[in-house]
Design a protein around this motif. Structure first.
Motif, PDB file in Angstrom:
ATOM      1  N   GLU A  35     111.165  -7.728  92.629  1.00  0.00           N
ATOM      2  CA  GLU A  35     109.723  -7.618  92.375  1.00  0.00           C
ATOM      3  C   GLU A  35     108.949  -8.749  93.052  1.00  0.00           C
ATOM      4  O   GLU A  35     107.934  -8.512  93.716  1.00  0.00           O
ATOM      5  N   ALA A  36     109.426  -9.973  92.908  1.00  0.00           N
ATOM      6  CA  ALA A  36     108.721 -11.113  93.506  1.00  0.00           C
ATOM      7  C   ALA A  36     108.725 -11.022  95.030  1.00  0.00           C
ATOM      8  O   ALA A  36     107.711 -11.313  95.678  1.00  0.00           O
ATOM      9  N   GLN A  37     109.848 -10.608  95.605  1.00  0.00           N
ATOM     10  CA  GLN A  37     109.909 -10.464  97.064  1.00  0.00           C
ATOM     11  C   GLN A  37     108.916  -9.413  97.554  1.00  0.00           C
ATOM     12  O   GLN A  37     108.251  -9.610  98.570  1.00  0.00           O
ATOM     13  N   GLU A  38     108.829  -8.310  96.830  1.00  0.00           N
ATOM     14  CA  GLU A  38     107.887  -7.259  97.222  1.00  0.00           C
ATOM     15  C   GLU A  38     106.449  -7.771  97.171  1.00  0.00           C
ATOM     16  O   GLU A  38     105.656  -7.515  98.079  1.00  0.00           O
ATOM     17  N   ARG A  39     106.118  -8.497  96.122  1.00  0.00           N
ATOM     18  CA  ARG A  39     104.755  -9.040  95.999  1.00  0.00           C
ATOM     19  C   ARG A  39     104.455 -10.032  97.120  1.00  0.00           C
ATOM     20  O   ARG A  39     103.374 -10.017  97.704  1.00  0.00           O
ATOM     21  N   LEU A  40     105.414 -10.903  97.412  1.00  0.00           N
ATOM     22  CA  LEU A  40     105.201 -11.897  98.471  1.00  0.00           C
ATOM     23  C   LEU A  40     105.131 -11.238  99.843  1.00  0.00           C
ATOM     24  O   LEU A  40     104.341 -11.662 100.696  1.00  0.00           O
ATOM     25  N   ALA A  41     105.920 -10.209 100.063  1.00  0.00           N
ATOM     26  CA  ALA A  41     105.856  -9.486 101.338  1.00  0.00           C
ATOM     27  C   ALA A  41     104.473  -8.856 101.510  1.00  0.00           C
ATOM     28  O   ALA A  41     103.910  -8.870 102.614  1.00  0.00           O
ATOM     29  N   GLN A  42     103.910  -8.335 100.426  1.00  0.00           N
ATOM     30  CA  GLN A  42     102.557  -7.771 100.481  1.00  0.00           C
ATOM     31  C   GLN A  42     101.525  -8.838 100.833  1.00  0.00           C
ATOM     32  O   GLN A  42     100.492  -8.541 101.421  1.00  0.00           O
ATOM     33  N   LEU A  43     101.825 -10.087 100.476  1.00  0.00           N
ATOM     34  CA  LEU A  43     100.923 -11.197 100.791  1.00  0.00           C
ATOM     35  C   LEU A  43     101.169 -11.749 102.196  1.00  0.00           C
ATOM     36  O   LEU A  43     100.523 -12.711 102.601  1.00  0.00           O
ATOM     37  N   GLY A  44     102.129 -11.166 102.913  1.00  0.00           N
ATOM     38  CA  GLY A  44     102.377 -11.564 104.293  1.00  0.00           C
ATOM     39  C   GLY A  44     103.442 -12.623 104.493  1.00  0.00           C
ATOM     40  O   GLY A  44     103.562 -13.185 105.583  1.00  0.00           O
ATOM     41  N   VAL A  45     104.243 -12.895 103.482  1.00  0.00           N
ATOM     42  CA  VAL A  45     105.306 -13.891 103.612  1.00  0.00           C
ATOM     43  C   VAL A  45     106.476 -13.255 104.368  1.00  0.00           C
ATOM     44  O   VAL A  45     106.914 -12.153 104.035  1.00  0.00           O
ATOM     45  N   SER A  46     106.971 -13.947 105.384  1.00  0.00           N
ATOM     46  CA  SER A  46     108.043 -13.416 106.231  1.00  0.00           C
ATOM     47  C   SER A  46     109.371 -13.345 105.487  1.00  0.00           C
ATOM     48  O   SER A  46     109.580 -14.038 104.482  1.00  0.00           O
ATOM     49  N   SER A  47     110.288 -12.542 106.004  1.00  0.00           N
ATOM     50  CA  SER A  47     111.599 -12.408 105.358  1.00  0.00           C
ATOM     51  C   SER A  47     112.383 -13.717 105.409  1.00  0.00           C
ATOM     52  O   SER A  47     113.104 -14.048 104.463  1.00  0.00           O
ATOM     53  N   ASP A  48     112.247 -14.481 106.491  1.00  0.00           N
ATOM     54  CA  ASP A  48     112.923 -15.785 106.558  1.00  0.00           C
ATOM     55  C   ASP A  48     112.382 -16.731 105.490  1.00  0.00           C
ATOM     56  O   ASP A  48     113.134 -17.460 104.847  1.00  0.00           O
ATOM     57  N   GLU A  49     111.077 -16.700 105.312  1.00  0.00           N
ATOM     58  CA  GLU A  49     110.461 -17.563 104.305  1.00  0.00           C
ATOM     59  C   GLU A  49     110.824 -17.103 102.897  1.00  0.00           C
ATOM     60  O   GLU A  49     111.018 -17.925 102.001  1.00  0.00           O
ATOM     61  N   LEU A  50     110.955 -15.801 102.695  1.00  0.00           N
ATOM     62  CA  LEU A  50     111.389 -15.298 101.385  1.00  0.00           C
ATOM     63  C   LEU A  50     112.764 -15.849 101.035  1.00  0.00           C
ATOM     64  O   LEU A  50     113.001 -16.273  99.899  1.00  0.00           O
ATOM     65  N   LEU A  51     113.654 -15.857 101.997  1.00  0.00           N
ATOM     66  CA  LEU A  51     114.997 -16.390 101.761  1.00  0.00           C
ATOM     67  C   LEU A  51     114.933 -17.874 101.414  1.00  0.00           C
ATOM     68  O   LEU A  51     115.592 -18.333 100.480  1.00  0.00           O
ATOM     69  N   ARG A  52     114.101 -18.624 102.131  1.00  0.00           N
ATOM     70  CA  ARG A  52     113.948 -20.051 101.817  1.00  0.00           C
ATOM     71  C   ARG A  52     113.418 -20.235 100.397  1.00  0.00           C
ATOM     72  O   ARG A  52     113.902 -21.085  99.649  1.00  0.00           O
ATOM     73  N   ARG A  53     112.435 -19.450 100.034  1.00  0.00           N
ATOM     74  CA  ARG A  53     111.827 -19.611  98.707  1.00  0.00           C
ATOM     75  C   ARG A  53     112.784 -19.210  97.593  1.00  0.00           C
ATOM     76  O   ARG A  53     112.701 -19.743  96.488  1.00  0.00           O
ATOM     77  N   ARG A  54     113.688 -18.298  97.863  1.00  0.00           N
ATOM     78  CA  ARG A  54     114.711 -17.977  96.862  1.00  0.00           C
ATOM     79  C   ARG A  54     115.560 -19.205  96.574  1.00  0.00           C
ATOM     80  O   ARG A  54     116.068 -19.378  95.475  1.00  0.00           O
ATOM     81  N   ARG A  55     115.699 -20.083  97.551  1.00  0.00           N
ATOM     82  CA  ARG A  55     116.476 -21.320  97.388  1.00  0.00           C
ATOM     83  C   ARG A  55     115.602 -22.488  96.928  1.00  0.00           C
ATOM     84  O   ARG A  55     116.034 -23.634  96.979  1.00  0.00           O
ATOM     85  N   ALA A  56     114.373 -22.207  96.533  1.00  0.00           N
ATOM     86  CA  ALA A  56     113.399 -23.236  96.140  1.00  0.00           C
ATOM     87  C   ALA A  56     113.101 -24.164  97.309  1.00  0.00           C
ATOM     88  O   ALA A  56     112.945 -25.369  97.154  1.00  0.00           O
ATOM     89  N   GLU A  57     113.008 -23.574  98.496  1.00  0.00           N
ATOM     90  CA  GLU A  57     112.652 -24.289  99.719  1.00  0.00           C
ATOM     91  C   GLU A  57     111.485 -23.548 100.360  1.00  0.00           C
ATOM     92  O   GLU A  57     111.182 -22.418  99.989  1.00  0.00           O
ATOM     93  N   SER A  58     110.863 -24.173 101.324  1.00  0.00           N
ATOM     94  CA  SER A  58     109.790 -23.515 102.064  1.00  0.00           C
ATOM     95  C   SER A  58     109.473 -24.325 103.306  1.00  0.00           C
ATOM     96  O   SER A  58     109.657 -25.547 103.318  1.00  0.00           O
ATOM     97  N   ALA A  59     108.993 -23.645 104.329  1.00  0.00           N
ATOM     98  CA  ALA A  59     108.505 -24.343 105.518  1.00  0.00           C
ATOM     99  C   ALA A  59     107.241 -25.131 105.171  1.00  0.00           C
ATOM    100  O   ALA A  59     106.925 -26.124 105.818  1.00  0.00           O
ATOM    101  N   ASP A  60     106.535 -24.693 104.148  1.00  0.00           N
ATOM    102  CA  ASP A  60     105.342 -25.381 103.651  1.00  0.00           C
ATOM    103  C   ASP A  60     105.803 -26.420 102.625  1.00  0.00           C
ATOM    104  O   ASP A  60     106.291 -26.066 101.548  1.00  0.00           O
TER     105      ASP A  60
END
Length: 133
Positions: A35-60
């Motif tokens: 669910e969270a990935q789908e919502r973030l994808a709708q907001l334009g977050v890339s698949s690479d960034e989604l993977l980072r955020r699952r690990r509590a990481e981010s390019a930001d």
């Protein structure tokens, strides 16, 4: 300044769903991750960034710090020490901390609802082995 006099801070939808994603991953809730990935994808977050955020990481870096704080809150059951507070973005206020605490509690509640609402034995087809925080 007391909590009652602390001005409210509103997290963005992207920040909130990112917290949901990191918390869901840490708690191993495939349903909540999807669910969270789908919502973030709708907001334009890339698949690479989604993977980072699952690990509590981010390019930001700012988002990364918020995600680490959220997962730390889950791990420590809400206890933050000075070192945890030093990892926050520069200039982060008590109001920001309170906003992350609230968003983390909401994310945790969504995980519980997602897991309790699903039929026993059903699970989305998603790889939960993406590394740990």
């Amino acid at each position: 300044m007391t909590l009652a006099s602390t001005p409210a801070v509103a997290l963005t939808d992207e920040q909130r769903w990112s917290i949901d994603l990191s918390v869901a991953q840490y708690l191993r809730s495939a349903r909540a991750v999807v669910e969270a990935q789908e919502r973030l994808a709708q907001l334009g977050v890339s698949s690479d960034e989604l993977l980072r955020r699952r690990r509590a990481e981010s390019a930001d870096r700012g988002i990364a710090r918020l995600l680490r704080l959220a997962v730390t809150l889950i791990i420590t059951r809400g206890r933050l020490d000075r070192a945890d507070r030093r990892r926050l973005p520069p200039g982060a206020s008590e109001a920001t901390i309170h906003a992350v605490v609230a968003a983390t509690a909401e994310a945790y509640a969504r995980v519980l609802v997602a897991e309790s609402a699903a039929p026993a034995g059903s699970r989305p087809a998603i790889d939960m082995n993406v590394g740990d925080y």
